[in-house]
Design an enzyme around this catalytic site. Structure first.
Site, PDB file in Angstrom:
ATOM      1  CD  GLU A 221     -22.556 -36.694 -31.885  1.00 19.52           C
ATOM      2  OE1 GLU A 221     -23.021 -36.023 -32.832  1.00 19.52           O
ATOM      3  OE2 GLU A 221     -22.214 -37.882 -32.004  1.00 19.52           O
ATOM      4  CD  GLU A 331     -22.324 -33.897 -39.328  1.00 21.70           C
ATOM      5  OE1 GLU A 331     -22.198 -33.847 -38.091  1.00 21.70           O
ATOM      6  OE2 GLU A 331     -22.643 -34.918 -39.941  1.00 21.70           O
TER       7      GLU A 331
END
Ligand SMILES: *[C@@H]1O[C@H](CO)[C@@H](O)[C@H](O)[C@H]1NC(C)=O
Ligand SMILES: *[C@@H]1O[C@H](CO)[C@@H](O)[C@H](O)[C@H]1NC(C)=O
Ligand SMILES: *[C@@H]1O[C@H](CO)[C@@H](O)[C@H](O)[C@H]1NC(C)=O
Length: 414
Positions: A221, A331
């Site tokens: 990520e 997010e």
């Protein structure tokens, strides 16, 4: 059925963590003995993380950047990396569609660059201070994500998820493959407002293999985030993360555990990035590329034109071979479930468009011939689209793109 039960157990565990993370530090009761024990654990962690520097740079944002000799970096504490020979640069760059080929990608600037440079053969590492660790729920959890930190590709069918777990909200696009070998995108940079210190807001790329329910989810990520509880401020910071067991015991943010091997003396992972975009004003973007290098199979990271370093393939299980799902988007996390006014992206909804909503453009995926191609199809993931939303499109110079984000709490949310 058994899988469903296992899932429920995982949810309960996740719930417990959530309550622990959400509890104010002052409310935690600790005996004097526990306090001494914790202090010792913190000191020992700091000794492990903060390697003796060749030089140190005081950044205007309050960070201390230590220039640590490349062979002394925390990665080499990993038992599997004891005899590792550093790969100084990738053997191969993916071949791609050259959008904007007449414009050289502008190199990103980090705040600490104003006050110096790290010498050759060193890497800049953000020094971890005692106060950073003390903000974590436990010394062991410092720098790690909470268990459920991945967008559910099928959220509509996730009806068993208790509302409390919706503390994580996503607005993202995803693409699935049998096998793929990396991804590239141009990420719009913002400094979203954070409602409270325990909240975070991020924009990132997820490269995954394995499955969350199978506890073998492997992820790489990369992106930017605002996370006061981790960094102690509300600056937009470059971050990386990895795990190979669905966030249970492996992996961490940045260089806070051993795994990622850094080669660049230019980029501080976890360092502030500036400037960020303004609503209706100048837009700033950053290119992020992750690809599996054929020689050795390492997953290389390039940010803003710099080769930053790599994740050795053998710290993973499934990702040691290839990736299967790639996601791009935003997010937020907040213990104030469904109530938070923490912003995602620019804090504005996708339908406001360029310069107002946050975008990720030129989204591409690396295939087995090491070529970049736009995904042929992207699925969209949102949970409460009146709070945060996502739209995708495909147009000219922008290739495949998404607009994503939102303000959180508003008359229509939750
Ligand atoms: C590293 O090298 C030493 C000496 O050659 C060897 O004994 C050890 O098993 C190696 N460790 C790893 C993890 O390969
Ligand atoms: C939800 O699950 C049902 C049955 O398993 C399936 O038919 C349906 O397509 C799923 N819905 C979505 C949005 O994937
Ligand atoms: C990978 O992409 C390139 C460029 O689009 C294409 O020519 C090649 O056939 C693709 N390779 C595979 C294995 O699909």
């Amino acid at each position: 059925m058994a899988a469903a039960r296992a899932c429920l157990v995982a949810l309960v565990v996740a719930l417990t963590f959530l309550f622990m993370e959400g509890r104010p530090t002052a409310a935690r009761k600790m005996s004097a003995g526990n306090l001494v024990q914790r202090r010792l654990e913190v000191r020992s962690l700091l000794r492990r993380l903060n390697k003796p520097p060749v030089a140190s740079i005081q950044s205007p944002d309050g960070d201390i950047i230590d220039c640590v000799h490349i062979s002394e970096q925390p990665a080499f504490d990993h038992p599997l990396l004891k005899n590792h020979t550093i790969q100084m640069c990738p053997s191969y760059n993916p071949k791609g569609m050259q959008h904007h080929s007449n414009i050289t990608p502008h190199l990103i600037t980090q705040t600490w660059h104003q006050n110096g440079k790290c010498p050759e053969h060193t890497i800049p590492i953000r020094r971890t201070k005692e106060e950073h660790v003390l903000r974590a729920s436990s010394v062991r959890r410092f720098g790690t994500k909470m268990p459920r930190s991945i967008p559910l590709v099928n959220p509509i069918n996730d009806t068993n998820t208790p509302n409390i777990l919706r503390g994580h909200q996503y607005a993202a696009a995803s693409a699935r493959y049998d096998k793929c070998y990396g991804s590239k995108g141009t990420f719009n940079m913002w400094k979203p407002a954070i409602a409270r210190a325990n909240d975070f807001s991020l924009t990132q790329l997820w490269i995954t293999a394995g499955s969350y329910n199978g506890n073998n989810l492997n992820t790489i990520e990369v992106g930017w985030q605002v996370y006061p509880n981790l960094y102690g401020d509300t600056n937009t910071r470059l971050f990386i993360y990895w795990t190979r067991d669905a966030y249970q015991t492996t992996g961490c943010y940045n260089l806070l555990c051993s795994g990622f091997i850094q080669t660049s003396n230019q980029i501080t992972i976890g360092g502030s990035i500036s400037p960020t975009s303004t609503y209706g004003g100048t837009q700033y973007d950053i290119d992020i590329l992750v690809w599996k290098d054929r020689a050795g199979g390492n997953w290389w990271l390039q940010v803003g034109g710099y080769n930053v370093g790599y994740w050795p393939s053998y710290i993973f299980s499934d990702l040691a071979h290839s990736a299967s799902t790639i996601m791009w988007g935003g997010e937020i996390f907040s213990p104030d479930v469904g109530q938070t006014s923490t912003h995602m992206g620019s804090g504005h909804f996708p339908n406001e468009g360029f310069g107002k909503a946050s975008h990720i453009k030129n989204i591409q995926v690396v295939n087995s011939s090491n070529c970049l191609n736009p995904p042929s199809y992207v699925g969209l993931i949102t949970e409460q689209n009146n709070c945060y939303n996502v739209q995708s499109g495909n147009y000219g110079d922008w290739g495949t793109y998404i607009y994503y984000g939102g303000p959180g709490n508003n008359p229509n949310c939750p």
